[in-house]
Design an enzyme around this catalytic site. Structure first.
Site, PDB file in Angstrom:
ATOM      1  N   HIS A  57       0.626  -1.093  -0.001  1.00 56.66           N
ATOM      2  CA  HIS A  57       0.212   0.038   0.241  1.00 56.66           C
ATOM      3  C   HIS A  57       0.850   1.268  -0.017  1.00 56.66           C
ATOM      4  O   HIS A  57       2.039   1.172   0.393  1.00 56.66           O
ATOM      5  CB  HIS A  57      -1.013  -0.081   1.344  1.00 56.66           C
ATOM      6  N   GLU A  59       0.887   3.808   1.738  1.00 61.37           N
ATOM      7  CA  GLU A  59       1.432   4.338   3.021  1.00 61.37           C
ATOM      8  C   GLU A  59       2.579   3.340   3.632  1.00 61.37           C
ATOM      9  O   GLU A  59       3.410   3.813   4.013  1.00 61.37           O
ATOM     10  CB  GLU A  59       0.095   4.128   4.123  1.00 61.37           C
ATOM     11  N   CYS A  87      -6.417   1.717   5.574  1.00 60.92           N
ATOM     12  CA  CYS A  87      -6.987   0.592   6.026  1.00 60.92           C
ATOM     13  C   CYS A  87      -6.295   0.324   7.467  1.00 60.92           C
ATOM     14  O   CYS A  87      -5.535   0.934   7.938  1.00 60.92           O
ATOM     15  CB  CYS A  87      -6.748  -0.283   5.011  1.00 60.92           C
ATOM     16  N   CYS A  90      -2.643  -0.422   7.472  1.00 61.36           N
ATOM     17  CA  CYS A  90      -1.815   0.742   7.350  1.00 61.36           C
ATOM     18  C   CYS A  90      -1.981   1.515   8.630  1.00 61.36           C
ATOM     19  O   CYS A  90      -0.814   2.115   9.005  1.00 61.36           O
ATOM     20  CB  CYS A  90      -2.336   1.648   6.225  1.00 61.36           C
TER      21      CYS A  90
END
Length: 158
Positions: A57, A59, A87, A90
């Site tokens: 992801h 992040e 999410c 993260c």
């Protein structure tokens, strides 16, 4: 929206640039930048498809880049700008990294951390939501509209 140097909008624009790179690569367009002392020390965009890694992801990639830059797993005094609400995975990583401030553009009504466990982010972390929200939403809408159109055209050929 006009942004002044080193404002939240300025850095969110940088995160949107990362989202643009993700989109060009066929990834869901989410981008992130990590900032300390008005300087970007980590950048990331979704690379899940490219790396065949569900944890890739934006992040996570930005946090890893910043940790490598600083030579530390802790990112105190740092601000993370991300185009979409993180999410749960993260959010847990953000919490573990001990960042000072989280700034995100659009809420994620389907998978955002606030749906599952709002306390995944430590109460001391400053959270700013809705920075350039409309621009962040539009990038996602454009991507999925294009993807649906492309898929519709493929199905018509069969």
């Amino acid at each position: 929206m006009i942004s002044t140097p080193f404002s939240d909008e300025y850095f969110m624009n940088k995160a949107l640039e990362e989202a643009g790179v993700a989109s060009e690569e066929g990834e869901v367009p989410i981008g992130a930048v990590l900032v300390v002392n008005k300087r970007i020390i980590g950048r990331g965009h979704n690379q899940i498809e490219k790396l065949h890694d569900i944890t890739a992801h934006a992040e996570i990639i930005a946090l890893s880049a910043a940790s490598n830059h600083l030579g530390s797993k802790y990112l105190k005094n740092c601000t993370l700008y991300v185009t979409l609400e993180p999410c749960a995975m993260c959010a847990a990583a953000i919490n573990a990294a001990q960042i000072e401030t989280l700034v995100f553009g659009a809420n994620d009504p389907k998978k955002g951390y606030q749906l599952y466990k709002p306390k995944l982010i430590h109460p001391k972390v400053k959270i700013k939501a809705g920075i350039m929200k409309e621009e962040c939403i539009q990038v996602l809408k454009d991507f999925f509209t294009k993807k649906r159109t492309k898929n519709d055209n493929r199905s018509k050929n069969y």
